[in-house]
Design a protein around this motif. Structure first.
Motif, mmCIF file in Angstrom:
data_model
loop_
_atom_site.group_PDB
_atom_site.id
_atom_site.type_symbol
_atom_site.label_atom_id
_atom_site.label_comp_id
_atom_site.label_asym_id
_atom_site.label_seq_id
_atom_site.Cartn_x
_atom_site.Cartn_y
_atom_site.Cartn_z
ATOM 1 N N GLU A 30 0.836 -1.207 0.000
ATOM 2 C CA GLU A 30 0.000 0.000 0.000
ATOM 3 C C GLU A 30 0.873 1.260 0.000
ATOM 4 O OE1 GLU A 30 -3.059 0.137 -0.641
ATOM 5 O OE2 GLU A 30 -3.817 2.039 0.132
ATOM 6 N N LEU A 31 1.984 1.212 0.743
ATOM 7 C CA LEU A 31 2.918 2.343 0.714
ATOM 8 C C LEU A 31 3.502 2.509 -0.690
ATOM 9 C CD1 LEU A 31 4.563 4.573 2.077
ATOM 10 C CD2 LEU A 31 6.145 2.817 2.922
ATOM 11 N N PHE A 32 3.809 1.384 -1.317
ATOM 12 C CA PHE A 32 4.332 1.431 -2.687
ATOM 13 C C PHE A 32 3.296 2.062 -3.630
ATOM 14 C CE2 PHE A 32 5.406 -0.953 -6.752
ATOM 15 C CZ PHE A 32 6.492 -0.141 -7.053
ATOM 16 N N TRP A 33 2.022 1.708 -3.410
ATOM 17 C CA TRP A 33 0.950 2.359 -4.187
ATOM 18 C C TRP A 33 1.012 3.880 -3.994
ATOM 19 C CZ3 TRP A 33 -2.882 5.556 -2.344
ATOM 20 C CH2 TRP A 33 -3.906 5.897 -3.243
ATOM 21 N N GLY A 34 1.153 4.327 -2.746
ATOM 22 C CA GLY A 34 1.100 5.753 -2.455
ATOM 23 C C GLY A 34 2.298 6.527 -2.972
ATOM 24 N N LEU A 35 3.454 5.869 -3.009
ATOM 25 C CA LEU A 35 4.648 6.551 -3.527
ATOM 26 C C LEU A 35 4.504 6.867 -5.006
ATOM 27 C CD1 LEU A 35 7.527 4.512 -1.844
ATOM 28 C CD2 LEU A 35 6.757 6.810 -1.241
ATOM 29 N N ARG A 36 3.678 6.080 -5.685
ATOM 30 C CA ARG A 36 3.534 6.265 -7.135
ATOM 31 C C ARG A 36 2.471 7.336 -7.422
ATOM 32 N NH1 ARG A 36 2.577 0.374 -8.994
ATOM 33 N NH2 ARG A 36 1.911 0.181 -6.825
ATOM 34 N N GLY A 37 2.852 8.589 -7.178
ATOM 35 C CA GLY A 37 1.966 9.717 -7.459
ATOM 36 C C GLY A 37 1.677 10.581 -6.250
ATOM 37 N N GLY A 38 1.913 10.042 -5.048
ATOM 38 C CA GLY A 38 1.546 10.756 -3.818
ATOM 39 C C GLY A 38 2.502 11.861 -3.408
ATOM 40 N N GLY A 39 3.470 12.195 -4.253
ATOM 41 C CA GLY A 39 4.408 13.279 -3.933
ATOM 42 C C GLY A 39 5.279 12.908 -2.746
ATOM 43 N N GLY A 40 5.792 13.916 -2.068
ATOM 44 C CA GLY A 40 6.729 13.674 -0.974
ATOM 45 C C GLY A 40 6.058 13.410 0.360
ATOM 46 N N ASN A 41 4.789 13.043 0.353
ATOM 47 C CA ASN A 41 4.021 12.941 1.598
ATOM 48 C C ASN A 41 4.446 11.809 2.522
ATOM 49 O OD1 ASN A 41 1.644 14.816 1.970
ATOM 50 N ND2 ASN A 41 1.463 14.345 -0.218
ATOM 51 N N LEU A 42 5.018 10.735 1.976
ATOM 52 C CA LEU A 42 5.081 9.499 2.759
ATOM 53 C C LEU A 42 6.464 9.148 3.297
ATOM 54 C CD1 LEU A 42 2.619 7.486 0.500
ATOM 55 C CD2 LEU A 42 2.147 8.548 2.718
ATOM 56 N N GLY A 43 7.463 9.926 2.956
ATOM 57 C CA GLY A 43 8.800 9.628 3.452
ATOM 58 C C GLY A 43 9.844 10.145 2.485
ATOM 59 N N VAL A 44 11.107 9.910 2.837
ATOM 60 C CA VAL A 44 12.198 10.317 1.952
ATOM 61 C C VAL A 44 12.655 9.076 1.179
ATOM 62 C CG1 VAL A 44 14.448 11.419 1.765
ATOM 63 C CG2 VAL A 44 12.947 11.970 3.709
ATOM 64 N N VAL A 45 12.536 9.124 -0.126
ATOM 65 C CA VAL A 45 12.974 7.982 -0.931
ATOM 66 C C VAL A 45 14.468 8.157 -1.210
ATOM 67 C CG1 VAL A 45 12.674 6.676 -3.048
ATOM 68 C CG2 VAL A 45 10.691 7.716 -1.939
ATOM 69 N N THR A 46 15.242 7.264 -0.658
ATOM 70 C CA THR A 46 16.699 7.367 -0.828
ATOM 71 C C THR A 46 17.164 6.638 -2.081
ATOM 72 O OG1 THR A 46 16.762 5.573 0.781
ATOM 73 C CG2 THR A 46 17.310 7.774 1.568
ATOM 74 N N ARG A 47 16.392 5.608 -2.501
ATOM 75 C CA ARG A 47 16.738 4.902 -3.749
ATOM 76 C C ARG A 47 15.457 4.473 -4.450
ATOM 77 N NH1 ARG A 47 20.609 0.189 -3.771
ATOM 78 N NH2 ARG A 47 19.236 -0.711 -2.197
ATOM 79 N N PHE A 48 15.476 4.612 -5.761
ATOM 80 C CA PHE A 48 14.360 4.133 -6.585
ATOM 81 C C PHE A 48 14.850 2.942 -7.401
ATOM 82 C CE2 PHE A 48 13.549 8.674 -6.042
ATOM 83 C CZ PHE A 48 12.183 8.733 -5.787
ATOM 84 N N ARG A 49 13.960 1.967 -7.590
ATOM 85 C CA ARG A 49 14.297 0.860 -8.483
ATOM 86 C C ARG A 49 13.341 0.900 -9.675
ATOM 87 N NH1 ARG A 49 13.669 -5.508 -8.015
ATOM 88 N NH2 ARG A 49 15.387 -6.102 -9.365
ATOM 89 N N TYR A 50 13.925 1.029 -10.856
ATOM 90 C CA TYR A 50 13.126 1.197 -12.071
ATOM 91 C C TYR A 50 13.267 0.008 -13.002
ATOM 92 C CZ TYR A 50 13.250 6.205 -10.867
ATOM 93 O OH TYR A 50 13.141 7.418 -10.236
ATOM 94 N N ALA A 51 12.185 -0.261 -13.741
ATOM 95 C CA ALA A 51 12.273 -1.166 -14.894
ATOM 96 C C ALA A 51 12.942 -0.414 -16.033
ATOM 97 C CB ALA A 51 10.872 -1.602 -15.303
ATOM 98 N N LEU A 52 13.699 -1.156 -16.840
ATOM 99 C CA LEU A 52 14.383 -0.580 -17.993
ATOM 100 C C LEU A 52 13.775 -1.129 -19.273
ATOM 101 C CD1 LEU A 52 17.983 -0.921 -16.581
ATOM 102 C CD2 LEU A 52 16.841 1.242 -17.113
ATOM 103 N N HIS A 53 13.574 -0.276 -20.236
ATOM 104 C CA HIS A 53 13.032 -0.670 -21.534
ATOM 105 C C HIS A 53 14.136 -0.584 -22.572
ATOM 106 C CE1 HIS A 53 8.968 -0.006 -19.803
ATOM 107 N NE2 HIS A 53 9.586 0.976 -19.164
ATOM 108 N N GLU A 54 14.159 -1.547 -23.462
ATOM 109 C CA GLU A 54 15.170 -1.515 -24.522
ATOM 110 C C GLU A 54 14.732 -0.506 -25.581
ATOM 111 O OE1 GLU A 54 16.171 -5.449 -25.634
ATOM 112 O OE2 GLU A 54 17.394 -4.745 -27.318
#
Ligand SMILES: Cc1cc2nc3c(=O)[nH]c(=O)nc-3n(C[C@H](O)[C@H](O)[C@H](O)COP(=O)(O)OP(=O)(O)OC[C@H]3O[C@@H](n4cnc5c(N)ncnc54)[C@H](O)[C@@H]3O)c2cc1C
Length: 463
Positions: free
Chosen positions: A189-213
């Motif tokens: 649920e926190l992961f849901w909120g980080l995706r669009g919820g702005g800086g409301n939920l904590g300090v994100v120190t690292r993001f993990r992204y999918a990569l597209h070719e």
């Protein structure tokens, strides 16, 4: 406004030295403080009590715990492009993430871990060396921190979706200083909120992204005379284009830049920033309807469209020296009558620099259900932005009524985009996070930040 009584001495004694990585601390008397608080666009009268720049997650956690115990507001600085200084309160402790700039690319696994202080340009260049991309915006200097947490609408939006649609995990320091690794299976649920919820939920120190070719995209600028037909025609052509083509359109007076022919300086133009991410051999066919709009308007003034890596197509960024004000809006489209109004307003505006930007959405943005992430506005056809800029805060304040009135006139859908919101007005937070999205974010705040430590943003208070 913060009610804490942070002093340079209290910040230093709490955060200097110790087991965490060496944290740089800057207070108003320090050399480097002025440079560290500079943001894009400038002009925000923002004076944090201290700016701390940790070098690792433990340092961020320590700063968060200190701020919480001191009763200080926390503001987070990543790329520093927060729309017009949202979250820049006086007296706050600013956690500056710029030293968190490591990137770890798993080429075979098609994912990358990226430090929360990286810029979109630095990240895109690094993964681009492997022919890979994660979609960000249109500007290299924007921080991956702010744009990812807002949603991320850019040159690959229609083909690859928002930035958050490629976010597969994150490392978060919550308000109690705890470090969580979140993804679809852990604190979902926190992961849901980080995706669009702005800086409301904590300090994100690292993001993990999918990569597209995607080693190459075909992109660049089509510059054409600004007429109601060319502006509305470009919006229509971009809307009807295949999803591999994303177009960001600007109506403006042509800037006196060397790349613009001198006879066009100061005259109304339509600038279409195009990005084709399908088969490069099919680009010309896909772009033909857009070029036809240019031909009908008397011919393109400039056509710089060419194949290059995605990172090369990102704009460098405004580069300082201007103060801007802006208003965002959602719309169903833009007909010729509305286009004529835009051009007339641009012609008569008192602002030194002014523009209306139109981002045609749809495609992959709309594939994702509205409740799958905290970015709920999936079916919006057009995201617009009225901008006016000038030399000083005082001058630009005078442009605000014009910006507000034009954005209001063009808006025909409710809602707004967190990334483009220009102030912390609670009504804008409600507009960004409608109905059930608001309720879920407020419930998350109650769980992860009940004291609303992270309120220097488009704030959703705890339920
Ligand atoms: C020139 C320009 C071009 C832009 N182009 C686009 C575009 O093409 N597409 C688009 O979608 N947006 C775009 N934006 C908007 C941009 O995405 C937002 O302003 C975004 O907030 C900027 O992020 P930042 O990290 O640079 O800014 P910052 O000011 O450093 O951060 C903005 C806010 O995000 C939060 N935040 C940032 N990082 C973190 C973190 N790691 N953890 C917790 N909270 C954090 C904080 O609340 C902070 O106040 C543009 C803005 C500018 C000025």
């Amino acid at each position: 406004m913060s009610t804490s009584t942070l002093t340079p001495a209290s910040v230093r004694s709490a955060l200097e030295g110790g087991p965490a990585g060496s944290t740089t601390i800057l207070t108003p008397d320090d050399d480097g403080y002025e440079a560290a608080r500079a943001i894009e666009p400038g002009g925000v009268p923002w004076q944090p009590a201290a700016i701390v720049r940790p070098t690792d997650t433990a340092g961020v956690a320590r700063a968060v715990r200190f701020a919480r115990d001191a009763g200080a507001e926390v503001s987070v600085r990543a790329g520093g492009h927060s729309a017009l200084g949202v979250g820049r309160d006086h007296g706050a402790l600013t956690i500056d993430l710029r030293a968190l700039d490591a990137i770890d690319v798993d080429v075979d696994g098609r994912t990358a871990w990226a430090g929360g202080g990286l810029t979109a340009g630095a990240y895109s260049s690094a993964v681009g060396r492997h022919g890979l991309v994660t979609p960000f915006g249109d500007t290299a200097s924007v921080g991956i921190g702010g744009i990812t947490l807002a949603g991320g609408i850019g040159l690959l939006a229609r083909s690859r979706g928002l930035t958050i649609d490629s976010l597969v995990g994150a490392e978060v320091v919550t308000a109690d200083g705890e470090v969580l690794q979140v993804d679809a299976d852990h604190d979902a649920e926190l992961f849901w909120g980080l995706r669009g919820g702005g800086g409301n939920l904590g300090v994100v120190t690292r993001f993990r992204y999918a990569l597209h070719e995607l080693p190459t995209v075909v992109g660049g600028m089509l510059l054409l005379p600004g007429t109601p037909e060319s502006l509305a025609g470009m919006v229509a052509a971009a809307t009807e284009a295949p999803r591999e083509l994303t177009v960001i359109i600007m109506a403006m007076s042509a800037p006196p830049m060397p790349f613009v022919p001198a006879e066009w300086h100061g005259r109304l133009v339509v600038m279409a920033n195009v990005c084709w991410s399908g088969d490069p051999a099919a680009a010309d066919a896909a772009l033909a309807p857009l070029r036809a709009v240019a031909t009908a308007a008397g011919g393109a003034i400039l056509d710089t469209v060419h194949p290059a890596p995605y990172a090369d197509h990102l704009e460098a960024g405004p580069g300082g020296g201007i103060v801007a004000t802006a208003g965002a809006f959602f719309a169903e489209g833009l007909d010729e009558q509305a286009a004529a109004h835009v051009l007339a307003e641009l012609e008569s505006s008192p602002a030194m620099m002014r523009a209306v930007q139109l981002r045609v959405l749809g495609g992959a943005v709309a594939d994702v259900p509205a409740d799958a992430t905290a970015f709920a506005h999936r079916d919006v056809p057009l995201l617009g932005y009225v901008m006016a800029a000038g030399p000083s805060v005082e001058v630009v304040d005078g442009y605000k009524p014009w910006v507000g009135a034009l954005a209001e006139r063009l808006r025909d859908r409710d809602g707004t985009y967190t990334g483009f919101v220009g102030d912390g007005d609670p009504r804008l937070a409600r507009a960004a996070y409608p109905g059930a999205t608001w309720d879920r974010l407020a419930a998350l705040k109650r769980t992860y930040d009940p004291g609303n430590l992270f309120r220097g943003n488009l704030n959703v208070p705890p339920a």
